[in-house]
Design a protein around this motif. Structure first.
Motif, PDB file in Angstrom:
ATOM      1  N   TYR A   1       0.817  -1.215   0.000  1.00  0.00           N
ATOM      2  CA  TYR A   1       0.000   0.000   0.000  1.00  0.00           C
ATOM      3  C   TYR A   1       0.859   1.277   0.000  1.00  0.00           C
ATOM      4  O   TYR A   1       0.561   2.224  -0.744  1.00  0.00           O
ATOM      5  CB  TYR A   1      -0.962  -0.008   1.193  1.00  0.00           C
ATOM      6  CG  TYR A   1      -2.205  -0.816   0.948  1.00  0.00           C
ATOM      7  CD1 TYR A   1      -3.300  -0.279   0.285  1.00  0.00           C
ATOM      8  CD2 TYR A   1      -2.297  -2.132   1.380  1.00  0.00           C
ATOM      9  CE1 TYR A   1      -4.446  -1.016   0.054  1.00  0.00           C
ATOM     10  CE2 TYR A   1      -3.442  -2.890   1.154  1.00  0.00           C
ATOM     11  CZ  TYR A   1      -4.508  -2.323   0.490  1.00  0.00           C
ATOM     12  OH  TYR A   1      -5.636  -3.067   0.259  1.00  0.00           O
ATOM     13  N   PRO A   2       1.920   1.367   0.835  1.00  0.00           N
ATOM     14  CA  PRO A   2       2.760   2.578   0.767  1.00  0.00           C
ATOM     15  C   PRO A   2       3.386   2.781  -0.604  1.00  0.00           C
ATOM     16  O   PRO A   2       3.544   3.933  -1.053  1.00  0.00           O
ATOM     17  CB  PRO A   2       3.833   2.311   1.834  1.00  0.00           C
ATOM     18  CG  PRO A   2       3.211   1.357   2.788  1.00  0.00           C
ATOM     19  CD  PRO A   2       2.330   0.487   1.944  1.00  0.00           C
ATOM     20  N   ILE A   3       3.756   1.689  -1.297  1.00  0.00           N
ATOM     21  CA  ILE A   3       4.334   1.804  -2.632  1.00  0.00           C
ATOM     22  C   ILE A   3       3.299   2.360  -3.609  1.00  0.00           C
ATOM     23  O   ILE A   3       3.606   3.207  -4.455  1.00  0.00           O
ATOM     24  CB  ILE A   3       4.840   0.436  -3.136  1.00  0.00           C
ATOM     25  CG1 ILE A   3       5.758  -0.215  -2.092  1.00  0.00           C
ATOM     26  CG2 ILE A   3       5.546   0.586  -4.463  1.00  0.00           C
ATOM     27  CD1 ILE A   3       6.964   0.594  -1.742  1.00  0.00           C
ATOM     28  N   LEU A   4       2.049   1.908  -3.468  1.00  0.00           N
ATOM     29  CA  LEU A   4       0.967   2.420  -4.308  1.00  0.00           C
ATOM     30  C   LEU A   4       0.777   3.919  -4.090  1.00  0.00           C
ATOM     31  O   LEU A   4       0.643   4.693  -5.055  1.00  0.00           O
ATOM     32  CB  LEU A   4      -0.328   1.670  -3.996  1.00  0.00           C
ATOM     33  CG  LEU A   4      -1.609   2.208  -4.647  1.00  0.00           C
ATOM     34  CD1 LEU A   4      -1.535   2.080  -6.166  1.00  0.00           C
ATOM     35  CD2 LEU A   4      -2.828   1.472  -4.101  1.00  0.00           C
ATOM     36  N   ILE A   5       0.775   4.340  -2.831  1.00  0.00           N
ATOM     37  CA  ILE A   5       0.579   5.761  -2.513  1.00  0.00           C
ATOM     38  C   ILE A   5       1.748   6.592  -3.032  1.00  0.00           C
ATOM     39  O   ILE A   5       1.566   7.710  -3.541  1.00  0.00           O
ATOM     40  CB  ILE A   5       0.412   5.936  -0.991  1.00  0.00           C
ATOM     41  CG1 ILE A   5      -0.846   5.203  -0.516  1.00  0.00           C
ATOM     42  CG2 ILE A   5       0.327   7.412  -0.622  1.00  0.00           C
ATOM     43  CD1 ILE A   5      -0.901   4.992   0.966  1.00  0.00           C
ATOM     44  N   LEU A   6       2.959   6.055  -2.921  1.00  0.00           N
ATOM     45  CA  LEU A   6       4.136   6.755  -3.426  1.00  0.00           C
ATOM     46  C   LEU A   6       4.037   6.954  -4.939  1.00  0.00           C
ATOM     47  O   LEU A   6       4.323   8.040  -5.461  1.00  0.00           O
ATOM     48  CB  LEU A   6       5.388   5.956  -3.076  1.00  0.00           C
ATOM     49  CG  LEU A   6       6.740   6.638  -3.297  1.00  0.00           C
ATOM     50  CD1 LEU A   6       6.854   7.900  -2.453  1.00  0.00           C
ATOM     51  CD2 LEU A   6       7.874   5.677  -2.963  1.00  0.00           C
ATOM     52  N   ALA A   7       3.601   5.900  -5.636  1.00  0.00           N
ATOM     53  CA  ALA A   7       3.430   5.997  -7.088  1.00  0.00           C
ATOM     54  C   ALA A   7       2.360   7.033  -7.443  1.00  0.00           C
ATOM     55  O   ALA A   7       2.526   7.816  -8.397  1.00  0.00           O
ATOM     56  CB  ALA A   7       3.052   4.635  -7.656  1.00  0.00           C
ATOM     57  N   CYS A   8       1.277   7.064  -6.659  1.00  0.00           N
ATOM     58  CA  CYS A   8       0.219   8.053  -6.888  1.00  0.00           C
ATOM     59  C   CYS A   8       0.725   9.477  -6.659  1.00  0.00           C
ATOM     60  O   CYS A   8       0.312  10.413  -7.354  1.00  0.00           O
ATOM     61  CB  CYS A   8      -0.971   7.772  -5.966  1.00  0.00           C
ATOM     62  SG  CYS A   8      -1.888   6.275  -6.366  1.00  0.00           S
ATOM     63  N   SER A   9       1.638   9.645  -5.695  1.00  0.00           N
ATOM     64  CA  SER A   9       2.205  10.971  -5.422  1.00  0.00           C
ATOM     65  C   SER A   9       3.022  11.468  -6.608  1.00  0.00           C
ATOM     66  O   SER A   9       2.898  12.626  -7.021  1.00  0.00           O
ATOM     67  CB  SER A   9       3.082  10.918  -4.164  1.00  0.00           C
ATOM     68  OG  SER A   9       2.351  10.493  -3.045  1.00  0.00           O
ATOM     69  N   PHE A  10       3.862  10.586  -7.160  1.00  0.00           N
ATOM     70  CA  PHE A  10       4.647  10.954  -8.348  1.00  0.00           C
ATOM     71  C   PHE A  10       3.728  11.276  -9.527  1.00  0.00           C
ATOM     72  O   PHE A  10       3.980  12.219 -10.297  1.00  0.00           O
ATOM     73  CB  PHE A  10       5.602   9.826  -8.725  1.00  0.00           C
ATOM     74  CG  PHE A  10       6.797   9.717  -7.814  1.00  0.00           C
ATOM     75  CD1 PHE A  10       7.656  10.785  -7.656  1.00  0.00           C
ATOM     76  CD2 PHE A  10       7.070   8.546  -7.137  1.00  0.00           C
ATOM     77  CE1 PHE A  10       8.764  10.698  -6.832  1.00  0.00           C
ATOM     78  CE2 PHE A  10       8.170   8.441  -6.304  1.00  0.00           C
ATOM     79  CZ  PHE A  10       9.024   9.518  -6.146  1.00  0.00           C
ATOM     80  N   PHE A  11       2.664  10.476  -9.666  1.00  0.00           N
ATOM     81  CA  PHE A  11       1.725  10.694 -10.759  1.00  0.00           C
ATOM     82  C   PHE A  11       1.029  12.050 -10.609  1.00  0.00           C
ATOM     83  O   PHE A  11       0.882  12.803 -11.587  1.00  0.00           O
ATOM     84  CB  PHE A  11       0.691   9.567 -10.775  1.00  0.00           C
ATOM     85  CG  PHE A  11      -0.277   9.642 -11.923  1.00  0.00           C
ATOM     86  CD1 PHE A  11       0.104   9.295 -13.211  1.00  0.00           C
ATOM     87  CD2 PHE A  11      -1.589  10.070 -11.719  1.00  0.00           C
ATOM     88  CE1 PHE A  11      -0.783   9.369 -14.268  1.00  0.00           C
ATOM     89  CE2 PHE A  11      -2.486  10.145 -12.765  1.00  0.00           C
ATOM     90  CZ  PHE A  11      -2.080   9.791 -14.047  1.00  0.00           C
TER      91      PHE A  11
END
Length: 367
Positions: free
Chosen positions: A97-107
């Motif tokens: 889940y943290p990796i998903l949120i990190l990817a969403c932040s970059f996006f």
């Protein structure tokens, strides 16, 4: 140089076991998070003015408005979308889940920046919305990003330090000292006192402390690399001056953060440390509380059934000398025992604490 680093301030205070009065922590965090986007925009505008040989006032104003509006709207929309995505998607491995949120932040940053908005503001607003929403695995996600933040602050300082040659700081010492002292003693206090004029709830001591702890961190140094990348004339001199002022701020303000809080009488009593480390789901509206048993409390009786607790309240667990166990009604309690309580009636629980003479307790409730 307007960007401040509240994380460094609270790291220093935490290492000394110091808490602040007058709601200063969220105030400093709000300032630190909101002034980065403005500093970013001003840096870009000034670089554009230098490169184009002059930008008209209407052009600069239009760029500022577009950056703010698109950044704010984009951050709000992406923040809501990320909350929906995290709660909707079902990942077997919770650590992803943290990796998903990190990817969403970059996006979020990339899309808003491509749309001519302020990516920093968008990510900040998206983070505010996400952090204050009901999400799954909230505690583990928060723990991950807390450590992740500190890791990248260390990486940033090491990387930026590699760009500086110490002997190049000597020629800019005089101008760096002048600007640094002016910012610490004049510009920062003046801007803080003017900005806080409408807020009567801050005492003069709180205003003075906010003025003093405008600690500079890695962000001004990162912004100082923008002129370097843009090929601006004398950009390396600007970078050295910013680096010098940041070091000066860390040495002068960073080393006196605790001293000034004590001198201005803004140190609050530390909160009682939680012993059980249990978190309730956000869907549960019960209150969770930990109490310390003292002779005054045990004067009412040394068995659990002797403690007059309100209805819909459970003594869930007892900690005694590093050992945890589930109590019964006839469990004999001892001094310095710690009891974990869960109740559906927080007001009645607090009233019972007063009657029992409970002085030391934690109190946590999902709003």
């Amino acid at each position: 140089m307007s960007s401040t680093d509240s994380a460094s301030v609270f790291s220093i205070l935490r290492s000394k076991g110091v808490l602040l009065k007058e709601n200063l922590r969220p105030t400093l965090e709000l300032e630190s998070g909101s002034n980065d986007p403005m500093a970013y925009m001003l840096t870009l505008i000034l670089i554009a003015v230098i490169q184009s040989g002059g930008m008209s006032v209407p052009q600069a104003a239009l760029m500022l408005v577009l950056q703010l509006v698109i950044g704010a709207i984009g951050g709000f929309l992406f923040g809501k979308a990320i909350v929906w995505l995290v709660n909707k998607i079902d990942i077997d491995n919770a650590s992803l889940y943290p990796i998903l949120i990190l990817a969403c932040s970059f996006f979020t940053f990339s899309v808003v920046t491509l749309a001519k908005g302020n990516g920093y503001l968008a990510v900040y607003i998206a983070g505010l919305i996400f952090g204050n929403s009901k999400i799954v695995h909230k505690r583990s996600i928060g723990t991950f990003f807390d450590g992740f933040t500190w890791l990248w602050q260390i990486v940033m300082f090491i990387t930026l330090g590699l760009l500086v040659n110490p002997h190049e700081l000597i020629p800019v010492t005089h101008i760096g000292l002048f600007i640094g002292v002016f910012m610490i003693l004049v510009a920062r206090p003046l801007s803080v006192f003017i900005s806080l004029l409408p807020y009567r709830n801050f005492s003069w001591r709180a205003r003075a402390y906010i003025s003093w702890v405008g600690l500079r961190g890695a962000v001004p140094i990162i912004f100082a690399t923008y002129p370097l990348l843009a090929g601006i004339e004398h950009a390396h001199v600007f970078f050295n001056i910013v680096f010098f002022i940041t070091i000066l701020s860390l040495l002068v303000q960073g080393t006196t953060v605790t001293y000034m809080a004590r001198k201005l009488k803004l140190i609050d009593k530390p909160a009682l440390k939680e012993e059980f480390g249990i978190e309730l789901s956000e869907d549960i509206r019960s209150v969770m509380s930990e109490i310390d048993l003292t002779p005054a409390v045990l004067a009412h009786g040394n068995r659990l059934m002797d403690l007059k607790l309100p209805d819909h309240t459970l003594a869930v667990m007892v900690k005694r000398e590093g050992r945890y166990f589930i109590p019964k009604g006839n469990t004999v309690l001892k001094e310095d025992d710690k009891i974990l309580m869960i109740s559906d009636d927080d007001k009645a629980l607090l009233e019972s604490y007063k009657e029992l003479g409970v002085k030391k307790y934690t109190f946590k409730k999902n709003e």
